[in-house]
Design a protein around this motif. Structure first.
Motif, mmCIF file in Angstrom:
data_model
loop_
_atom_site.group_PDB
_atom_site.id
_atom_site.type_symbol
_atom_site.label_atom_id
_atom_site.label_comp_id
_atom_site.label_asym_id
_atom_site.label_seq_id
_atom_site.Cartn_x
_atom_site.Cartn_y
_atom_site.Cartn_z
ATOM 1 N N GLY A 55 -45.130 -16.351 62.136
ATOM 2 C CA GLY A 55 -44.248 -17.006 63.091
ATOM 3 C C GLY A 55 -43.743 -16.145 64.223
ATOM 4 O O GLY A 55 -42.904 -16.581 65.005
ATOM 5 N N GLY A 56 -44.228 -14.907 64.363
ATOM 6 C CA GLY A 56 -43.692 -13.998 65.365
ATOM 7 C C GLY A 56 -44.035 -14.340 66.800
ATOM 8 O O GLY A 56 -43.357 -13.898 67.723
ATOM 9 N N ALA A 57 -45.072 -15.139 67.025
ATOM 10 C CA ALA A 57 -45.505 -15.469 68.383
ATOM 11 C C ALA A 57 -44.708 -16.658 68.915
ATOM 12 O O ALA A 57 -45.232 -17.734 69.202
ATOM 13 N N ALA A 58 -43.403 -16.450 69.040
ATOM 14 C CA ALA A 58 -42.483 -17.526 69.427
ATOM 15 C C ALA A 58 -41.213 -16.917 69.994
ATOM 16 O O ALA A 58 -41.000 -15.699 69.920
ATOM 17 N N GLU A 59 -40.353 -17.778 70.551
ATOM 18 C CA GLU A 59 -39.069 -17.300 71.054
ATOM 19 C C GLU A 59 -38.091 -17.016 69.918
ATOM 20 O O GLU A 59 -37.256 -16.105 70.018
ATOM 21 N N TYR A 60 -38.174 -17.811 68.849
ATOM 22 C CA TYR A 60 -37.326 -17.617 67.674
ATOM 23 C C TYR A 60 -38.198 -17.739 66.435
ATOM 24 O O TYR A 60 -39.202 -18.464 66.425
ATOM 25 N N GLN A 101 -40.564 -22.021 73.044
ATOM 26 C CA GLN A 101 -42.005 -21.892 73.128
ATOM 27 C C GLN A 101 -42.555 -21.106 71.950
ATOM 28 O O GLN A 101 -41.915 -20.172 71.447
ATOM 29 N N ALA A 102 -43.740 -21.514 71.512
ATOM 30 C CA ALA A 102 -44.443 -20.806 70.440
ATOM 31 C C ALA A 102 -45.932 -21.009 70.636
ATOM 32 O O ALA A 102 -46.367 -22.036 71.178
ATOM 33 N N VAL A 103 -46.712 -20.039 70.212
ATOM 34 C CA VAL A 103 -48.162 -20.201 70.163
ATOM 35 C C VAL A 103 -48.514 -20.675 68.765
ATOM 36 O O VAL A 103 -48.065 -20.085 67.771
ATOM 37 N N ARG A 104 -49.303 -21.754 68.681
ATOM 38 C CA ARG A 104 -49.699 -22.283 67.375
ATOM 39 C C ARG A 104 -51.187 -22.617 67.399
ATOM 40 O O ARG A 104 -51.793 -22.771 68.460
ATOM 41 N N PHE A 105 -51.759 -22.730 66.187
ATOM 42 C CA PHE A 105 -53.072 -23.358 66.079
ATOM 43 C C PHE A 105 -52.995 -24.464 65.033
ATOM 44 O O PHE A 105 -52.310 -24.336 64.016
ATOM 45 N N VAL A 127 -58.417 -22.064 69.830
ATOM 46 C CA VAL A 127 -57.521 -22.975 69.113
ATOM 47 C C VAL A 127 -56.049 -22.608 69.314
ATOM 48 O O VAL A 127 -55.163 -23.391 68.956
ATOM 49 N N LEU A 128 -55.774 -21.450 69.881
ATOM 50 C CA LEU A 128 -54.393 -21.012 70.111
ATOM 51 C C LEU A 128 -53.818 -21.714 71.334
ATOM 52 O O LEU A 128 -54.400 -21.676 72.415
ATOM 53 N N ARG A 129 -52.648 -22.353 71.143
ATOM 54 C CA ARG A 129 -52.038 -23.122 72.223
ATOM 55 C C ARG A 129 -50.566 -22.754 72.350
ATOM 56 O O ARG A 129 -49.847 -22.691 71.343
ATOM 57 N N LEU A 130 -50.117 -22.553 73.589
ATOM 58 C CA LEU A 130 -48.702 -22.340 73.859
ATOM 59 C C LEU A 130 -48.033 -23.700 73.949
ATOM 60 O O LEU A 130 -48.391 -24.524 74.797
ATOM 61 N N GLU A 131 -47.048 -23.949 73.061
ATOM 62 C CA GLU A 131 -46.458 -25.277 72.939
ATOM 63 C C GLU A 131 -44.934 -25.200 72.931
ATOM 64 O O GLU A 131 -44.345 -24.148 72.634
ATOM 65 N N ASP A 132 -44.304 -26.316 73.228
ATOM 66 C CA ASP A 132 -42.860 -26.462 73.058
ATOM 67 C C ASP A 132 -42.598 -27.034 71.670
ATOM 68 O O ASP A 132 -43.143 -28.091 71.313
ATOM 69 N N VAL A 133 -41.803 -26.335 70.887
ATOM 70 C CA VAL A 133 -41.499 -26.762 69.517
ATOM 71 C C VAL A 133 -39.997 -26.662 69.302
ATOM 72 O O VAL A 133 -39.271 -26.035 70.073
ATOM 73 N N GLU A 134 -39.535 -27.289 68.226
ATOM 74 C CA GLU A 134 -38.109 -27.240 67.922
ATOM 75 C C GLU A 134 -37.713 -25.859 67.408
ATOM 76 O O GLU A 134 -38.456 -25.221 66.665
ATOM 77 N N ARG A 135 -36.528 -25.423 67.818
ATOM 78 C CA ARG A 135 -35.995 -24.153 67.311
ATOM 79 C C ARG A 135 -35.658 -24.314 65.834
ATOM 80 O O ARG A 135 -34.967 -25.265 65.445
ATOM 81 N N PRO A 136 -36.134 -23.409 64.970
ATOM 82 C CA PRO A 136 -35.881 -23.570 63.534
ATOM 83 C C PRO A 136 -34.435 -23.267 63.166
ATOM 84 O O PRO A 136 -33.706 -22.604 63.916
#
Length: 311
Positions: free
Chosen positions: A97-102, A2-6, A14-23
């Motif tokens: 990028g800090g507003a994320a799990e990784y 999970q990460a918050v992105r805009f 515009v800030l949304r909590l989304e599922d994204v790929e782990r970098p």
């Protein structure tokens, strides 16, 4: 993960909590399992697009410049770190990028996390600590024995400038609202005074001062008045707009553009662990509430440094 992105500039909506790929870390990069990030006013400016010209970013963007966490994976050519190390960092403003799990972090930006405070609270240190260090020692060139006026001393950066100045042997006059007075005295400030009546002049607060540090957003006219608070041959440093110089009196001035610096951050961590620097955290909020944190900040409802906890 999970990460918050805009995906576009705008309000906190515009800030949304989304599922994204782990970098995956590349050369010179470290993958960090995030414990926490924290909110900084610059996060609001980046999201709103105010800084788009001076700080181009790629969308979608994950906010969160501060980082505390644990090393999860090392990229090629990274030395001096091991998986499982507890670390802190100020991430690059253009990628954050800090507003994320990784998050991926440049290896050179990382420093060992403080041992004497909770790992999540360590996320309150990097940007504000580096801003305080660079303002006090690079811009103002603060030296032992100098008199220093810190305007906005109760804020996240100002509180750390007070402590760094006291530790450096300066004589500190801290300026802020009365609710901060006891804490500022606890940091070792020689004098704590209410917000400045600039028209009263420097003598009203024991000035002029060899160093003036400003963290308060005021008008250009009020910034110009602060020049009078600087003694002949002294220095002014500001994180909130330029204080004019007075070349006739030898008064110089500089404004801050904070930068990531792993070595400086390690020095700040050492001061935390030595009991010379206290990190003040006002609130902890979950990552899912980051949009609400931004909204509260815009409405003036944040009472102090807010740490945002990763899932």
């Amino acid at each position: 993960m999970q990460a918050v992105r805009f995906h576009e500039f705008g309000s906190s909506d515009v800030l949304r909590l989304e599922d994204v790929e782990r970098p995956v870390p590349g050369t010179g990069q470290v993958l960090v399992r995030v414990a926490a990030t924290s909110f900084n006013p610059v996060d609001d400016h980046i999201r709103a697009g105010v800084m788009a010209e001076m700080l181009p970013i790629t969308l979608p963007y994950v906010p969160g410049i501060d980082l505390s966490g644990t090393v999860a994976e090392l990229g090629a050519d990274v030395t001096g770190l091991e998986v499982g190390d507890r670390v802190v960092a100020m991430l690059p403003l253009d990628s954050a990028g800090g507003a994320a799990e990784y998050v991926l972090a440049p290896a050179e930006s990382l420093a060992p996390a403080p041992r004497t405070i909770e790992l999540v609270d360590a996320a309150a240190l990097p940007l504000t600590g580096l801003a305080a260090w660079q303002t006090a020692f690079e811009l103002a060139e603060l030296k032992p024995g100098q008199t220093v006026l810190i305007n906005g001393a109760g804020g996240a950066v100002g509180s750390l400038v007070v402590q760094l100045a006291v530790d450096a042997g300066a004589h500190v006059t801290a300026v802020d609202a009365p609710q901060h007075a006891d804490r500022l005295r606890g940091y070792g400030a020689d004098r704590v005074v209410d917000p400045l009546d600039l028209d009263a002049g420097p003598a009203a607060v024991g000035g002029p001062f060899q160093v003036v540090v400003n963290h308060v957003r005021v008008s250009p006219e009020e910034l110009a008045q602060l020049t009078d608070y600087v003694a002949d041959g002294g220095a002014a440093a500001s994180t909130a707009g330029p204080i004019p110089e007075d070349t006739a009196r030898g008064v110089r001035s500089a404004s801050l553009w904070v930068r990531s610096d792993g070595a400086q951050l390690a020095a700040l961590v050492a001061k935390v662990d030595a009991g010379k620097l206290r990190v003040h955290v006002a609130a902890h909020r979950p990552l899912a509430e980051l949009a609400a944190v931004h909204e509260d900040a815009g409405a003036g409802r944040l009472l102090g440094k807010t740490v945002v906890l990763a899932p």
